[in-house]
Scaffold this active site. Structure first.
Site: not given
Length: 440
Positions: A58, A233, A301
């Protein structure tokens, strides 16, 4: 460039010739010599790996550039040996239509490393325009809210999976069933406002059962549409086993691999993420599945937040931790200590994600593939320090853990990280290569 006397993960000693963006030759060590203007780098027996592919980051642009940008995130990736990243859709605006996709691609052109852009799903998504774009995947498709409030209901999830199957696009699923969250965890907060709450209450709230049930549901829906499902995840051995038995793929993060609820007293709200850290028993079971090949890939992640954002009460702190710069160094240290093999690290971080997500030019040190390469000295490790990392948030849940960091990182033949300046290719630590969309 010619790299001589390098050791591959399988133990072979080789010379590697790079021509332009590609690997031109891989031959036994000592069999190649520099030609003309070719720069020669003597690896002196150091480990040469394919550049890592982090299939779950992200990078926060657009909308949250105070947390991370494509420039800072890609520098962090390059410094950690990651040469390809896959960005997720929960930005602002979310990547749920063609215009938002195009906006993100323009921002991503600042990246030092290659990238893929995943599309997302909300009530207002526009699949027609989205699937016209070169999506890396449909994901992270949220079955429960996380950063960005993109959780969707069961009907929309089924529709989205069917549309993705028709388009031949993999669906990456954030698998948690919000209906199975344990609301009584809030009642165990003595103060009631989260300020002095035990950080383990977040793990008690977002239960392991909520993940396992959502994984099962995602796999059922995928089977109905013959869709390609990837479970993001995965934090429970039950989730890993369900994906494996169904023939789906799954990823595990470094924090679920190396941290457990036992670390939360020290981490506090810095250890809040979705899905949360699990028991030490479950962590050990996850590690076993990573080591034995049941888990397909490790992805981070990478979800940075500032210290100011994290240093609030348990119920309002944002979920997520940074990780793109520390994934490969942590795994290399596990191999250095004998808990994993270097071949397993290569497969988890490069070969397997390249295969799963159809990136035939990446993932291996073979002639004809992209010259995405990482040179490391496995005899040297150093303590991880948040202040030494290159992302915006300047902290890490792995403070003081040992990591084996790259000496040199190349992306398509360009030196993008070279702290010692030993290639003579750049002035300074980072190169200036422009990353490219791997799906164009």
């Amino acid at each position: 460039m010619l790299i001589t006397h390098a050791r591959l993960a399988d133990g072979r000693d080789v010379d590697v010739r790079i021509d332009g963006e590609s690997i031109a030759a891989v031959e036994p060590a000592g069999s190649l010599s520099a030609d003309g203007d070719e720069r020669e780098l003597d690896a002196d027996g150091r480990l040469l790996l394919p550049g890592a592919i982090d299939a779950h980051v992200h990078f926060r642009e657009p909308g949250y550039s105070h947390k991370e940008t494509w420039e800072t995130g890609s520098k962090s990736a390059a410094a950690g040996g990651v040469t390809t990243v896959v960005d997720q859709p929960n930005t602002s605006p979310p990547t749920v239509d063609g215009d938002a996709f195009d906006e993100k691609v323009e921002l991503a052109k600042k990246s030092l490393v290659d990238y893929g852009i995943s599309g997302g799903v909300t009530e207002s998504w526009d699949p027609d325009s989205l699937f016209e774009r070169p999506l890396f995947a449909l994901g992270e498709v949220f079955l429960a809210d996380s950063t960005g409030d993109m959780g969707i209901d069961a009907d929309l999830f089924s529709d989205a999976v069917a549309r993705a199957a028709d388009a031949g696009v993999t669906v990456s699923v954030h698998a948690e069933d919000a209906e199975l969250f344990d609301e009584s965890a809030r009642d165990r907060d003595a103060g009631g406002d989260g300020r002095d709450a035990d950080a383990g209450l977040w793990s008690a709230f977002r239960t392991a059962g909520a993940e396992a049930a959502a994984v099962e549901r995602a796999l059922e829906v995928g089977a109905e549409s013959a869709a390609s499902i990837h479970i993001a995840h995965t934090s429970t051995p039950e989730g890993v086993d369900a994906a494996s038995e169904a023939g789906a793929t799954c990823e595990v993060t470094p924090h679920h691999l190396l941290l457990s609820r036992e670390n939360l007293d020290e981490l506090g709200t810095y250890g809040r993420m979705n899905p949360p850290l699990r028991s030490e028993e479950r962590r050990e079971a996850i590690y076993e599945r990573v080591a034995d090949g049941t888990v397909d890939i490790v992805a981070t992640d990478h979800a940075p937040h500032t210290r100011e954002e994290k240093e609030t009460d348990l119920w309002n702190a944002p979920s997520g931790v940074p990780g793109v710069e520390t994934m490969l160094p942590l795994l290399l240290n596990e191999a250095r200590e004998g808990r994993l093999t270097y071949e397993r690290v290569r497969d988890l971080t490069a070969a397997n994600p390249a295969c799963i997500f159809d990136l035939p030019q990446k993932g291996r040190v073979d002639a004809g593939r992209d010259a995405d390469l990482v040179l490391v000295d496995t005899g040297k490790s150093r303590a991880i320090r948040g202040d030494d990392l290159h992302g915006n948030c300047e902290w890490t849940p792995f403070e003081d853990f040992a990591g084996v960091f790259p000496d040199v990182t190349l992306r398509r033949g360009d030196v993008v990280y070279d702290p010692a300046g030993e290639t003579g290719a750049i002035s300074g630590v980072f190169g200036d290569a422009d990353g490219a969309n791997v799906r164009t």
